[in-house]
Design an enzyme around this catalytic site. Sequence first.
Site, short mmCIF file in Angstrom:
data_model
loop_
_atom_site.label_atom_id
_atom_site.label_comp_id
_atom_site.label_asym_id
_atom_site.label_seq_id
_atom_site.Cartn_x
_atom_site.Cartn_y
_atom_site.Cartn_z
N PHE A 27 16.82 41.09 15.33
CA PHE A 27 17.97 41.67 15.12
C PHE A 27 18.17 43.02 15.90
CE2 PHE A 27 18.76 45.29 12.35
CZ PHE A 27 17.45 45.58 11.77
N LYS A 28 17.05 43.57 16.09
CA LYS A 28 17.02 44.87 16.72
C LYS A 28 17.84 44.71 18.53
CE LYS A 28 13.52 47.13 14.07
NZ LYS A 28 13.10 45.96 13.17
N ASP A 29 17.76 43.48 18.89
CA ASP A 29 18.41 43.29 19.85
C ASP A 29 19.93 43.70 19.64
OD1 ASP A 29 16.49 42.25 21.52
OD2 ASP A 29 16.81 40.19 20.59
#
Length: 464
Positions: free
Chosen positions: A79-81
Amino acid sequence: MSDQLGENTIDLAQVVQNSYHANAQLVLSALLSDYTEEEIAHCVSEAYGRKFDTSAVTPVTPLGHDWLLELFHGPTCAFKDVALQMLPQLMSVAREGDGRDVMIVTATSGDTGKAALEGFADVPGCGVTVFYPDGKVSDIQYLQMVCQEGSNVCVSGVRGTFDDAQTGVKRIFSDEALRGRLASRNTVLSSANSINVGRLVPQVTYYFDAYAQLVRRGVLTLGDPIDFCVPTGNFGDVLAGYFAKRLGLPVRKLIVASNSNKVLTDFITTGTYDRRRDFMKTISPSMDILVSSNLERLLYYLSDGDCAYISSLMGQLQDEGHYSVTPEILSQIQETFACGFATDAETKETIRATFEQDGVLIDTHTAVARTVLNRFPEDGTPRVCLSTASPYKFCSDVLDALGKDTTGMNDFACMDALEKASGTVAPKQLSSLRTAEKRHLGVCDISGMGAVVEDACTRIFARS
Ligand SMILES: *Cc1c(COP(=O)(O)O)cnc(C)c1O
């Protein structure tokens, strides 16, 4: 941004009609007043284009009686993308104002560094240098970093632990001589850590967009309440959910899910934050955190911006390892936030049950959230479980949870076995690493990290 949170609201009727991209435009415009509409439109189209493997960007899919918000469709499958594809675009636009080149320098224990590399690769006016602890990341994490493409990237192993690498990076930021030499060449150093607001703001979008998807599916009627359950480490993701609520999204509860490092569960239950405890290494490593750096921001908002109070709490945390908030603040916290934690054994059991009963394969972090969510009784309010990583990022533990023997198997053997066992296919972003070209094989000592950064600046920002 802080001043605008209370005043701005987002038009929910509009959100429901919008694509993800239009919702990102709406949310970023509401929160980032320094940027023009055109600049934000440019950033959105650069960030959420071909690097995501679905045009929905963060699709919502069924999970038993609940819903799964899939945040892992970006280039690194986590999810850090969502934030780290956007942050570099915002920084690139901001720097056009002053014309300086920006070198991002970061140490990684494995995942965030790769997300930063993917986000900053080939962004004009930016470079990125990532240090990882040599020999202490997984096979796949290693390949994700050393095979990184892009003309402005630098990756180096460090002989030492992650903490050594992080200390080395801190030393680079406080090295006045180095900063002076770089400044004379119009280059500044910057970090991309999770307390940067440019990383939080893009995450607000998917809370709104998930709501929109459920309205379009007929699960919600405009204005109905919704619950979110969030696997939490540094409190960034769930804080973005709180921002969404402050901006007018009808969020009833935000459920903060922790692994055995359950500092936040204890805090939300009792009002006392206490980091004086053993650090546990779990199968959800991105949540193995004892000091959640974004919690300070929540307390800031709940105390109506009482900086003196917040800095006294943070001082106590630093000096004594604990603090307690006032009963008023605790009751405000409990109005919005619920909590719970899951052990590794419970997490594995949830992975197995979710696959066998619901036909959905989830990763170890998502499974922590689902375990916690399952403890709350269903009462008709739709519930969304945030899914923060592809199960293929954590093949070995997921395979083990499904009851398969993984002894002696490397990451790629586990990937094959997981495909067979689940009937699903590994994302290309990960399976293609098997044959990718290794580009960055350098390893340095802690004392040599500054020189690596300086050389990278010379190479990347050389002007003809
Ligand atoms: C970073 C991360 C988390 C925790 O998110 P925070 O914003 O730090 O709370 C959860 N799951 C995965 C897979 C992560 O990479």
